[in-house]
Design a protein around this motif. Sequence first.
Motif, mmCIF file in Angstrom:
data_model
loop_
_atom_site.group_PDB
_atom_site.id
_atom_site.type_symbol
_atom_site.label_atom_id
_atom_site.label_comp_id
_atom_site.label_asym_id
_atom_site.label_seq_id
_atom_site.Cartn_x
_atom_site.Cartn_y
_atom_site.Cartn_z
ATOM 1 N N VAL A 294 0.834 -1.201 0.000
ATOM 2 C CA VAL A 294 0.000 0.000 0.000
ATOM 3 C C VAL A 294 0.870 1.252 0.000
ATOM 4 C CG1 VAL A 294 -1.707 1.321 1.309
ATOM 5 C CG2 VAL A 294 -1.954 -1.160 1.088
ATOM 6 N N GLU A 295 1.920 1.252 0.815
ATOM 7 C CA GLU A 295 2.770 2.439 0.919
ATOM 8 C C GLU A 295 3.565 2.684 -0.365
ATOM 9 O OE1 GLU A 295 5.028 1.929 4.492
ATOM 10 O OE2 GLU A 295 3.378 2.627 5.775
ATOM 11 N N ALA A 296 3.744 1.652 -1.183
ATOM 12 C CA ALA A 296 4.440 1.816 -2.464
ATOM 13 C C ALA A 296 3.510 2.329 -3.559
ATOM 14 C CB ALA A 296 5.059 0.489 -2.897
ATOM 15 N N SER A 297 2.210 2.359 -3.295
ATOM 16 C CA SER A 297 1.242 2.800 -4.298
ATOM 17 C C SER A 297 1.281 4.317 -4.455
ATOM 18 C CB SER A 297 -0.168 2.372 -3.886
ATOM 19 O OG SER A 297 -1.153 3.035 -4.672
ATOM 20 N N PRO A 298 1.081 4.833 -5.656
ATOM 21 C CA PRO A 298 0.987 6.285 -5.841
ATOM 22 C C PRO A 298 -0.223 6.889 -5.139
ATOM 23 C CG PRO A 298 0.447 5.117 -7.868
ATOM 24 C CD PRO A 298 1.004 4.102 -6.935
ATOM 25 N N LEU A 299 -1.149 6.048 -4.685
ATOM 26 C CA LEU A 299 -2.337 6.510 -3.968
ATOM 27 C C LEU A 299 -2.163 6.436 -2.455
ATOM 28 C CD1 LEU A 299 -5.055 4.706 -6.143
ATOM 29 C CD2 LEU A 299 -4.218 7.048 -6.374
ATOM 30 N N ALA A 300 -0.962 6.110 -1.990
ATOM 31 C CA ALA A 300 -0.735 5.832 -0.565
ATOM 32 C C ALA A 300 -1.177 6.968 0.345
ATOM 33 C CB ALA A 300 0.736 5.509 -0.322
ATOM 34 N N GLU A 301 -0.994 8.206 -0.080
ATOM 35 C CA GLU A 301 -1.332 9.340 0.787
ATOM 36 C C GLU A 301 -2.839 9.460 1.020
ATOM 37 O OE1 GLU A 301 -1.475 12.923 -2.554
ATOM 38 O OE2 GLU A 301 0.242 12.748 -1.201
ATOM 39 N N ARG A 302 -3.617 8.746 0.232
ATOM 40 C CA ARG A 302 -5.074 8.762 0.402
ATOM 41 C C ARG A 302 -5.583 7.563 1.201
ATOM 42 N NH1 ARG A 302 -6.929 9.069 -5.675
ATOM 43 N NH2 ARG A 302 -8.991 8.751 -4.722
ATOM 44 N N VAL A 303 -4.660 6.747 1.715
ATOM 45 C CA VAL A 303 -5.036 5.494 2.382
ATOM 46 C C VAL A 303 -4.606 5.505 3.840
ATOM 47 C CG1 VAL A 303 -4.802 2.983 2.383
ATOM 48 C CG2 VAL A 303 -4.797 4.234 0.214
ATOM 49 N N GLU A 304 -5.494 5.049 4.699
ATOM 50 C CA GLU A 304 -5.176 4.802 6.104
ATOM 51 C C GLU A 304 -5.249 3.297 6.353
ATOM 52 O OE1 GLU A 304 -6.698 6.044 10.617
ATOM 53 O OE2 GLU A 304 -7.811 6.711 8.840
ATOM 54 N N LEU A 305 -4.245 2.760 7.016
ATOM 55 C CA LEU A 305 -4.213 1.337 7.361
ATOM 56 C C LEU A 305 -4.587 1.189 8.828
ATOM 57 C CD1 LEU A 305 -0.881 0.486 5.544
ATOM 58 C CD2 LEU A 305 -3.137 -0.322 4.865
ATOM 59 N N VAL A 306 -5.622 0.415 9.105
ATOM 60 C CA VAL A 306 -6.126 0.276 10.470
ATOM 61 C C VAL A 306 -6.271 -1.210 10.806
ATOM 62 C CG1 VAL A 306 -8.002 0.808 12.072
ATOM 63 C CG2 VAL A 306 -7.377 2.455 10.278
ATOM 64 N N GLY A 307 -5.679 -1.621 11.911
ATOM 65 C CA GLY A 307 -5.799 -2.997 12.372
ATOM 66 C C GLY A 307 -6.860 -3.138 13.444
ATOM 67 N N GLY A 308 -7.525 -4.278 13.467
ATOM 68 C CA GLY A 308 -8.550 -4.536 14.470
ATOM 69 C C GLY A 308 -9.358 -5.766 14.108
ATOM 70 N N SER A 309 -10.454 -5.963 14.822
ATOM 71 C CA SER A 309 -11.345 -7.095 14.580
ATOM 72 C C SER A 309 -12.707 -6.583 14.150
ATOM 73 C CB SER A 309 -11.508 -7.943 15.847
ATOM 74 O OG SER A 309 -12.562 -8.875 15.694
ATOM 75 N N PHE A 310 -13.186 -7.052 12.998
ATOM 76 C CA PHE A 310 -14.503 -6.591 12.553
ATOM 77 C C PHE A 310 -15.637 -7.190 13.379
ATOM 78 C CE2 PHE A 310 -13.541 -9.540 8.703
ATOM 79 C CZ PHE A 310 -13.925 -10.692 9.369
ATOM 80 N N PHE A 311 -15.315 -8.081 14.281
ATOM 81 C CA PHE A 311 -16.337 -8.574 15.213
ATOM 82 C C PHE A 311 -16.541 -7.593 16.370
ATOM 83 C CE2 PHE A 311 -14.905 -12.749 13.470
ATOM 84 C CZ PHE A 311 -16.119 -13.142 12.930
ATOM 85 N N GLU A 312 -15.617 -6.663 16.534
ATOM 86 C CA GLU A 312 -15.678 -5.752 17.680
ATOM 87 C C GLU A 312 -16.020 -4.319 17.289
ATOM 88 O OE1 GLU A 312 -11.909 -6.256 19.570
ATOM 89 O OE2 GLU A 312 -12.230 -8.379 20.012
ATOM 90 N N ALA A 313 -15.250 -3.712 16.401
ATOM 91 C CA ALA A 313 -15.507 -2.323 15.997
ATOM 92 C C ALA A 313 -14.761 -2.038 14.705
ATOM 93 C CB ALA A 313 -15.050 -1.347 17.082
ATOM 94 N N VAL A 314 -15.312 -1.114 13.899
ATOM 95 C CA VAL A 314 -14.683 -0.720 12.638
ATOM 96 C C VAL A 314 -14.669 0.805 12.552
ATOM 97 C CG1 VAL A 314 -15.477 -2.836 11.504
ATOM 98 C CG2 VAL A 314 -16.840 -0.745 11.315
ATOM 99 N N PRO A 315 -13.844 1.394 11.686
ATOM 100 C CA PRO A 315 -13.795 2.853 11.574
ATOM 101 C C PRO A 315 -15.057 3.433 10.934
ATOM 102 C CG PRO A 315 -11.827 1.813 10.653
ATOM 103 C CD PRO A 315 -12.828 0.732 10.861
ATOM 104 N N ALA A 316 -15.264 4.738 11.123
ATOM 105 C CA ALA A 316 -16.382 5.440 10.493
ATOM 106 C C ALA A 316 -16.047 5.726 9.031
ATOM 107 C CB ALA A 316 -16.664 6.748 11.229
ATOM 108 N N ALA A 317 -17.066 5.644 8.163
ATOM 109 C CA ALA A 317 -16.874 5.902 6.735
ATOM 110 C C ALA A 317 -18.226 6.202 6.099
ATOM 111 C CB ALA A 317 -16.214 4.701 6.054
#
Length: 337
Positions: free
Chosen positions: A214-237
Amino acid sequence: MTDKRRAFGRYFDNPDDLFNWLNQAVFGTAVMNALNRAGVTARILEGPVSVAELADAGDIPADLLGRMIDFLAAHEMLELDADGLVRGSSRTAMMLEASGFLTNVEISGRACAQLLPALREGKTPFEKAYGEPVFDYFHSHPDMAAGFGQFMGFMTRRVQRFIFSQHRFQPFETVADIGGSMGDMLLAILGEYPGTRGIVFDRPDVIEIARPKVEASPLAERVELVGGSFFEAVPAADLYILKQILHDWDDEECRRILGSIRAAMKPGARLAVIDHLLSDIPQPDESIGTDIAMMVWDTGRERKQSDFEALFTSAGFRIDRVTPNPNGHSVIEVVPV
């Protein structure tokens, strides 16, 4: 309309057809995996090359490699010149492109061998074969997880052509790919929808495997990488993507995933589920084969549209629109009730 010629039952009309179909599939997969892993396929695609040079590049005995090259040439996967040079083709390129899928087939074969005893013991065949449930195994074997991520990338590239031509998303600012693996789907969406931002959300160990790509992509500055469990909570979008996620889990597990997303949704947010749709009458298409794959790999299943409707209703959603794909993954957009 489904092409009935896809039904493998037709091979059982003739014992020679039956033998050749299975024999070539089993050993062909092994040969292609070996040449991909050895770097031989990539070298062929660089330009005409002798078997001796390929043997040196792949560290494979030349006589044995020559037999594998003959096999692939016979099956029109590559070309042999009159002077003995090996030349690649578009099929050779696809062989390399599909390396993650071919490896996945090999992994699945070991699990499939445990189908009957696993069913009788109440385990998944993958757990029976590998000693752990699939995602726990990936956590402790990052090399296997990375290979599975390549397979997911292959599947993403297959489906994105359909999605971008047949299903346009409503305007959004931020898209979150839940269970986004190596980020292939998210990067494709950001490329298709300029001015948007995205989040790849997956288990922390998967995020670390995805980070370099992802960080090597030309779109990297538009991407946030977030770790977690989708059984517990996910980011807002504004837009959520679940690609090949719900089919991994049973209905109760799916309700937990959907509940996490619903709790995080901004006003007006939407969820796009990208998964197979089983037909009401069984058809020899991709979805029914993947349904058995889910039985082998995990606790999930493929679903009919009526199954999805019931699942979404029980999780506080309703289906807003469906874009069916007769040749792969369909898109089901849902909104909170």
